[in-house]
Design a protein around this motif. Structure first.
Motif, PDB file in Angstrom:
ATOM      1  N   GLU A 283       0.816  -1.219   0.000  1.00 47.45           N
ATOM      2  CA  GLU A 283       0.000   0.000   0.000  1.00 47.45           C
ATOM      3  C   GLU A 283       0.849   1.268   0.000  1.00 47.45           C
ATOM      4  OE1 GLU A 283      -2.668  -0.422   3.279  1.00 47.45           O
ATOM      5  OE2 GLU A 283      -4.030  -1.774   2.187  1.00 47.45           O
ATOM      6  N   SER A 284       2.093   1.163   0.446  1.00 50.55           N
ATOM      7  CA  SER A 284       2.976   2.337   0.414  1.00 50.55           C
ATOM      8  C   SER A 284       3.333   2.748  -1.009  1.00 50.55           C
ATOM      9  CB  SER A 284       4.267   2.060   1.202  1.00 50.55           C
ATOM     10  OG  SER A 284       5.093   1.121   0.522  1.00 50.55           O
ATOM     11  N   THR A 285       3.163   1.819  -1.975  1.00 48.66           N
ATOM     12  CA  THR A 285       3.440   2.130  -3.386  1.00 48.66           C
ATOM     13  C   THR A 285       2.203   2.678  -4.095  1.00 48.66           C
ATOM     14  OG1 THR A 285       2.833  -0.071  -4.241  1.00 48.66           O
ATOM     15  CG2 THR A 285       5.089   0.211  -3.420  1.00 48.66           C
ATOM     16  N   GLY A 286       1.085   2.723  -3.385  1.00 45.25           N
ATOM     17  CA  GLY A 286      -0.162   3.153  -4.005  1.00 45.25           C
ATOM     18  C   GLY A 286      -1.002   2.005  -4.517  1.00 45.25           C
ATOM     19  N   GLY A 287      -0.558   0.766  -4.243  1.00 41.51           N
ATOM     20  CA  GLY A 287      -1.284  -0.410  -4.715  1.00 41.51           C
ATOM     21  C   GLY A 287      -2.245  -0.970  -3.686  1.00 41.51           C
ATOM     22  N   GLN A 288      -2.652  -2.224  -3.906  1.00 40.24           N
ATOM     23  CA  GLN A 288      -3.600  -2.883  -3.020  1.00 40.24           C
ATOM     24  C   GLN A 288      -3.096  -4.269  -2.651  1.00 40.24           C
ATOM     25  OE1 GLN A 288      -7.215  -1.609  -5.758  1.00 40.24           O
ATOM     26  NE2 GLN A 288      -7.988  -2.516  -3.854  1.00 40.24           N
ATOM     27  N   PHE A 289      -3.565  -4.746  -1.490  1.00 41.96           N
ATOM     28  CA  PHE A 289      -3.195  -6.082  -1.023  1.00 41.96           C
ATOM     29  C   PHE A 289      -4.413  -6.987  -1.081  1.00 41.96           C
ATOM     30  CE2 PHE A 289      -2.982  -9.164   2.506  1.00 41.96           C
ATOM     31  CZ  PHE A 289      -1.856  -9.883   2.117  1.00 41.96           C
ATOM     32  N   PHE A 290      -4.227  -8.195  -1.616  1.00 41.74           N
ATOM     33  CA  PHE A 290      -5.295  -9.180  -1.700  1.00 41.74           C
ATOM     34  C   PHE A 290      -4.841 -10.459  -0.996  1.00 41.74           C
ATOM     35  CE2 PHE A 290      -5.569  -6.430  -5.364  1.00 41.74           C
ATOM     36  CZ  PHE A 290      -6.914  -6.114  -5.436  1.00 41.74           C
ATOM     37  N   MET A 291      -5.792 -11.097  -0.310  1.00 46.65           N
ATOM     38  CA  MET A 291      -5.483 -12.367   0.341  1.00 46.65           C
ATOM     39  C   MET A 291      -6.472 -13.402  -0.170  1.00 46.65           C
ATOM     40  SD  MET A 291      -4.580 -12.734   4.342  1.00 46.65           S
ATOM     41  CE  MET A 291      -3.773 -14.186   4.985  1.00 46.65           C
ATOM     42  N   GLU A 292      -5.992 -14.558  -0.575  1.00 52.50           N
ATOM     43  CA  GLU A 292      -6.821 -15.470  -1.342  1.00 52.50           C
ATOM     44  C   GLU A 292      -8.103 -15.896  -0.644  1.00 52.50           C
ATOM     45  OE1 GLU A 292      -5.244 -19.630  -1.559  1.00 52.50           O
ATOM     46  OE2 GLU A 292      -3.398 -18.664  -0.939  1.00 52.50           O
ATOM     47  N   GLU A 293      -8.084 -16.122   0.657  1.00 52.52           N
ATOM     48  CA  GLU A 293      -9.315 -16.589   1.292  1.00 52.52           C
ATOM     49  C   GLU A 293     -10.267 -15.459   1.648  1.00 52.52           C
ATOM     50  OE1 GLU A 293      -6.860 -15.738   5.000  1.00 52.52           O
ATOM     51  OE2 GLU A 293      -6.573 -16.223   2.900  1.00 52.52           O
ATOM     52  N   GLU A 294      -9.792 -14.206   1.556  1.00 56.35           N
ATOM     53  CA  GLU A 294     -10.640 -13.075   1.902  1.00 56.35           C
ATOM     54  C   GLU A 294     -11.154 -12.332   0.672  1.00 56.35           C
ATOM     55  OE1 GLU A 294      -8.324 -10.546   4.349  1.00 56.35           O
ATOM     56  OE2 GLU A 294      -8.573 -11.757   6.154  1.00 56.35           O
ATOM     57  N   SER A 295     -10.480 -12.482  -0.447  1.00 57.29           N
ATOM     58  CA  SER A 295     -10.770 -11.653  -1.625  1.00 57.29           C
ATOM     59  C   SER A 295     -11.625 -12.361  -2.654  1.00 57.29           C
ATOM     60  CB  SER A 295      -9.446 -11.211  -2.272  1.00 57.29           C
ATOM     61  OG  SER A 295      -8.633 -10.577  -1.325  1.00 57.29           O
ATOM     62  N   GLY A 296     -12.192 -13.521  -2.306  1.00 56.97           N
ATOM     63  CA  GLY A 296     -13.010 -14.248  -3.270  1.00 56.97           C
ATOM     64  C   GLY A 296     -12.149 -15.133  -4.152  1.00 56.97           C
ATOM     65  N   THR A 297     -12.688 -15.516  -5.304  1.00 58.64           N
ATOM     66  CA  THR A 297     -11.967 -16.408  -6.212  1.00 58.64           C
ATOM     67  C   THR A 297     -10.833 -15.664  -6.891  1.00 58.64           C
ATOM     68  OG1 THR A 297     -13.471 -15.851  -8.009  1.00 58.64           O
ATOM     69  CG2 THR A 297     -14.071 -17.735  -6.630  1.00 58.64           C
ATOM     70  N   PHE A 298      -9.933 -16.420  -7.507  1.00 56.45           N
ATOM     71  CA  PHE A 298      -8.756 -15.813  -8.135  1.00 56.45           C
ATOM     72  C   PHE A 298      -9.124 -14.941  -9.328  1.00 56.45           C
ATOM     73  CE2 PHE A 298      -6.825 -19.145  -5.653  1.00 56.45           C
ATOM     74  CZ  PHE A 298      -5.654 -18.563  -5.212  1.00 56.45           C
TER      75      PHE A 298
END
Length: 348
Positions: A283-298
């Motif tokens: 997030e410090s680069t301006g991006g986003q973090f995704f985690m596989e079990e929390e963010s839905g399907t791939f």
């Protein structure tokens, strides 16, 4: 509407005018004079008949219509050759993105990578002008593909990584042969595809050197293309097992300084500490973090990354030329149908 080749229009006008003049001169010369052939008896009597008069009237109108349609057909053909077009101002987003895939190739990330690769292949099929590159790392980073718009090559590399991961995770011989391997040589080839180069210095430095992999991938972007948006898709469990040259925070700073926006995807087995560390760095680069079990399907994760990264694009307004040859072509088809119908009427 504009015309690409205006001289063709003028040439068509000259040809059409020449046709009109030649027909006028021909009809004027012809008149009612007899021009040869055999005379027959009773023509004047036939011309006085109402039936003959009606037929001659229809014939004259049909011939006049054919002449007019012929001239219009010639004009339409020349207009089509002149390439009419219109200008539109649109946002050009196609050539503004560089996308680098940075994959932690250690075994603890295999499940995440296998599923992520399947969706990324679909993403590559939808690219139009963007450049795509691939870096894999464990102890050391390896550039599998520099930034390129050769999408067939990129898909081949993604297929090779995917197949190599499946080979490495084969639990028995049946799994091994289900991957279409014909010999142990093939097994060694695919196994070596993702390990060769990525384990250099493993005994001294350890493995899963996350910061080194991300920093190396950031340096693989071109410094000359200042106008392009730089996107990094970064998959890892952030479980460092060695002594990296660059920490994850150091690598994130390099990305930020180079204008690289990182979108991170973490595994469901991540510890809370590793998760928070990666989330903060990404997030410090301006991006986003995704985690596989929390963010839905791939596919939802990849779709979210695609949407977010496109929003980062500083699209330029460009002028596009849109061809307008459809209407003269349609006119020619209509004229052809009309001339065919008139020919049938004259025949009858």
């Amino acid at each position: 509407m504009d015309i690409k080749y205006m001289w063709v229009i003028w040439l068509g006008a000259v040809v059409a005018l020449g046709m009109v003049i030649s027909l006028f001169i021909r009809n004027k010369k012809k008149g009612n004079t007899y021009e040869g052939g055999k005379k027959i008896a009773g023509p004047l009597y036939s011309r006085d008949e109402d039936y003959f008069k009606r037929k001659m009237t229809v014939y004259r109108y049909c011939m006049a219509a054919l002449l007019i349609l012929s001239i219009v057909a010639v004009v339409s053909a020349f207009v089509m050759m002149a390439r009419p077009y219109s200008k539109e101002r649109v946002q050009d987003e196609r050539y503004c993105r560089d996308i680098m895939l940075c994959i932690d190739i250690s075994t603890s990330v295999d499940y995440l990578n296998e599923n992520l690769l399947e969706e990324l292949k679909k993403t590559v099929d939808e690219l139009h002008g963007e450049r795509f590159g691939i870096v894999i790392f464990n102890t050391s980073p390896v550039l599998l593909s520099p930034l390129t718009d050769d999408y067939e090559f990129i898909k081949e590399q993604l297929d090779m990584i995917d197949k190599s991961l499946k080979v490495r995770n084969s639990e028995d011989d049946s799994d091994l042969y289900s991957t279409d391997l014909s010999s142990m040589y093939d097994w060694l080839y695919y196994e070596g595809y993702i390990t060769s180069g990525t384990l250099v210095g493993n005994e001294q430095r350890g493995s899963s050197l996350i910061g080194d992999g991300l920093a190396a991938a950031a340096c693989d972007f071109s410094d000359k293309d200042k106008t392009r948006t730089k996107i990094m898709i970064f998959s890892t469990d952030n479980d460092i097992q060695g002594n990296p040259v660059a920490t994850l925070d150091d690598a994130a700073s390099i990305c930020k300084n180079n204008g690289v926006t990182v979108y991170g995807v973490g595994t469901k087995e991540m510890t809370d500490e590793n998760r928070e560390s990666m989330k903060k760095a990404v997030e410090s680069t301006g991006g986003q973090f995704f985690m596989e079990e929390e963010s839905g399907t791939f596919d939802q994760i990849v779709t979210a990354i695609e949407k977010s990264s496109k929003n980062q694009v500083d699209a330029k307004m460009i002028v596009q030329e849109k061809s307008k040859v459809e209407w003269p072509f349609v006119a020619l088809l209509i004229i052809f149908v009309m001339m065919t119908c008139i020919g049938r009427v004259i025949k009858l």
